[in-house]
Each structure stands twice: as structure tokens, then as C-alpha cells.
Design an enzyme around this catalytic site. Structure first.
Site, PDB file in Angstrom:
ATOM      1  N   HIS A 123       0.821  -1.219   0.000  1.00 54.46           N
ATOM      2  CA  HIS A 123       0.000   0.000   0.000  1.00 54.46           C
ATOM      3  C   HIS A 123       0.854   1.267   0.000  1.00 54.46           C
ATOM      4  O   HIS A 123       0.368   2.342   0.336  1.00 54.46           O
ATOM      5  CB  HIS A 123      -0.956   0.001   1.204  1.00 54.46           C
ATOM      6  N   CYS A 156       6.840  20.555  -5.117  1.00 54.03           N
ATOM      7  CA  CYS A 156       8.054  20.129  -5.805  1.00 54.03           C
ATOM      8  C   CYS A 156       9.050  21.289  -5.849  1.00 54.03           C
ATOM      9  O   CYS A 156       8.711  22.388  -6.300  1.00 54.03           O
ATOM     10  CB  CYS A 156       7.714  19.684  -7.225  1.00 54.03           C
ATOM     11  N   CYS A 159       9.383  22.248  -9.848  1.00 51.39           N
ATOM     12  CA  CYS A 159       8.303  22.776 -10.695  1.00 51.39           C
ATOM     13  C   CYS A 159       7.146  23.354  -9.890  1.00 51.39           C
ATOM     14  O   CYS A 159       6.172  23.848 -10.479  1.00 51.39           O
ATOM     15  CB  CYS A 159       7.800  21.694 -11.645  1.00 51.39           C
TER      16      CYS A 159
HETATM   17 ZN   LIG Z   1       8.100  18.690 -10.168  1.00 47.82          ZN
END
Ligand SMILES: [Zn+2]
Length: 258
Positions: A123, A156, A159
């Protein structure tokens, strides 16, 4: 000998004779570490929220704030929890060559932290997060303080897209590579040892069944009954922290204490 001692001695014999013993664990091995079984009725975590509303891929994609607010107490709880004597005993049995693999439904990383190496988390786990735009995986550690202390969501670094925790959400597939290795171990298994799982969650519960169909001898250490009980050679309806260290003791008496 009492019933418990007899069961422990039979379980130890079967494990000692095994060439490929595989352990399958569920929430019950982590409840003694203070991690509630968030699927069980009495903890109430599912009762407050509709799981599809909070623990699903759509929740992550479309209502990330709500998703991460739901996840925060679970992460905090797992992060602060420590492995218990059952986790440590399994790790020691792996080092001694008695256990070949641990397949777990738990996302709390406690098997790894106890020292188990050959662990298959069907999982997923809380250890990492992934940016699905950059396809880069980051350790949860990098984001944990901001997430827990300042309620910040993990973005992130490259980005700025939201990172997805590598746990399997509703509407998601199980991780294919992990799953196929888990299957491989279950096909090879001559003993399958279920620890702290009621075997209610599908498709993970098909793994021990696959082992049984392949001829593996079945041991179950779970407080409540399971649908595979009739196939089990040894049933141990006792607390895992009581049973697993005892079995380890019987099997590993000659190893140095650590
Ligand atoms: Zn990213």
C-alpha cells in the site's frame, strides 16, 4: 504447556523447517506502537470523513488542502511512533535467515525502522513523496517539519507542483513492481505467516491466499478471526508483541543478544 506455549512451539517448528518463510503484516502489528487501525470501526477515523472524499486520488488532485488536513494527524502519529518488540523480532528472524520477506499493508515504515530489509509495502509508504510532473521522488523528511509544524503542503522544489505522498489512495492502483515481487515470494513460500491482519482488505489479502493455494503452510497471529482460519495449521489469537518475540526467542536462542 498452555495453549499459547503449544502454539508458539508449533509455529517455531514450522518456521524452522521452512525453506522460504514469508510474513504478511497488517495494522495489528502497529497498534501496539500507538498507530490506530484507521480502517477499524472503533477508532472513528473513517467515521468522521467519507474515505472517498478525503483519502482518494481525486481528493488529492481537486481538494489538496482537505486531503493534507486529513493526512496530517496520520503522518504525525506514524512519524512519532516507534517500532515495537514484534517489529524487532521479525527483523531479527530475517537476519537469522528464517524469514525471507515481509509483505506489509502498513504505510508507517516501522518494519524498515526496526531493521527489516526485504520489505514489500503493497500500500506504499509515508517515506517518500513524488512529483508526477518531474517524475522525481523526495524523502518525506525534507518536508515533514513544514507540513506538521506550519501546516504547509509539500511542493516540488523544481516545478512547484504539489507532491503526492507515495501511499496508495482510493482510485489508485497498487504499486506494480512491489506487487509482482510480493506475488513472487508468495508463490515460492512454503510457510506464510500472517501477523496482525484480519485479511479484509482486497486485493492485498489475495497474497496469503495465493501462498496457501501454492501449498504453503499457514500460521496466523491475529486477535480476531479471518476468512483463512480454516486453512491455518496454527492460530494464535494473542497480542503480536506477546507472540512474535517468543517465537524469535525459541528460534534464535543461539544468536547473540543485541
Ligand atoms: Zn516537479
Amino acid at each position: 504447556m498452555g495453549e499459547l506455549e503449544t502454539a508458539v512451539s508449533r509455529a517455531s517448528d514450522l518456521l524452522r523447517q521452512a525453506k522460504h518463510a514469508v510474513v504478511f503484516t497488517g495494522a495489528g502489528i502497529s497498534t501496539p506502537s500507538g498507530i490506530p487501525d484507521f480502517r477499524s470501526a472503533n477508532t472513528g477515523l473513517w467515521n468522521k470523513d467519507d474515505p472517498m472524499q478525503v483519502a482518494s486520488l481525486s481528493a488529492f488532485l481537486y481538494h489538496p488542502e482537505r486531503f493534507f488536513n486529513w493526512l496530517r494527524p496520520l503522518v504525525k502519529n506514524s512519524w512519532q511512533a516507534q517500532p515495537n518488540p514484534a517489529h524487532y523480532a521479525l527483523a531479527e528472524m530475517e537476519r537469522a535467515g528464517i524469514i525471507k520477506a515481509v509483505i506489509t499493508q502498513n504505510i508507517d515504515t516501522l518494519h524498515h525502522r526496526a531493521g527489516s530489509v526485504n520489505v514489500f509495502e503493497v500500500h506504499g509508504s509515508m517515506r517518500t513523496l513524488t512529483c508526477h510532473r518531474c517524475n522525481v521522488t523526495y524523502p518525506t523528511e525534507n518536508f515533514i517539519e513544514a507540513f506538521l509544524e506550519r501546516n504547509e503542503m509539500p511542493f516540488c522544489p523544481q516545478c512547484q507542483k504539489l507532491l503526492k505522498p507515495d501511499i496508495v489512495l482510493f482510485e489508485e492502483m497498487l504499486p506494480a513492481a512491489v506487487w509482482s515481487k510480493a506475488e513472487e515470494h508468495c508463490r515460492k513460500a512454503d510457510v506464510i505467516f500472517v501477523v496482525g491482519s484480519s485479511l479484509e482488505v482486497s486485493p492485498a489479502n489475495s497474497l496469503p491466499y495465493m501462498a496457501v493455494l501454492g501449498g504453503a503452510r499457514l500460521l496466523i497471529n491475529n486477535l480476531t478471526s479471518t476468512h483463512l482460519d480454516e486453512y491455518a495449521e496454527v492460530l494464535m489469537p494473542y497480542n503480536v508483541v506477546e507472540i512474535i518475540p517468543l517465537i524469535k526467542q525459541v528460534l534464535c536462542l543461539n544468536t547473540m543478544p543485541h
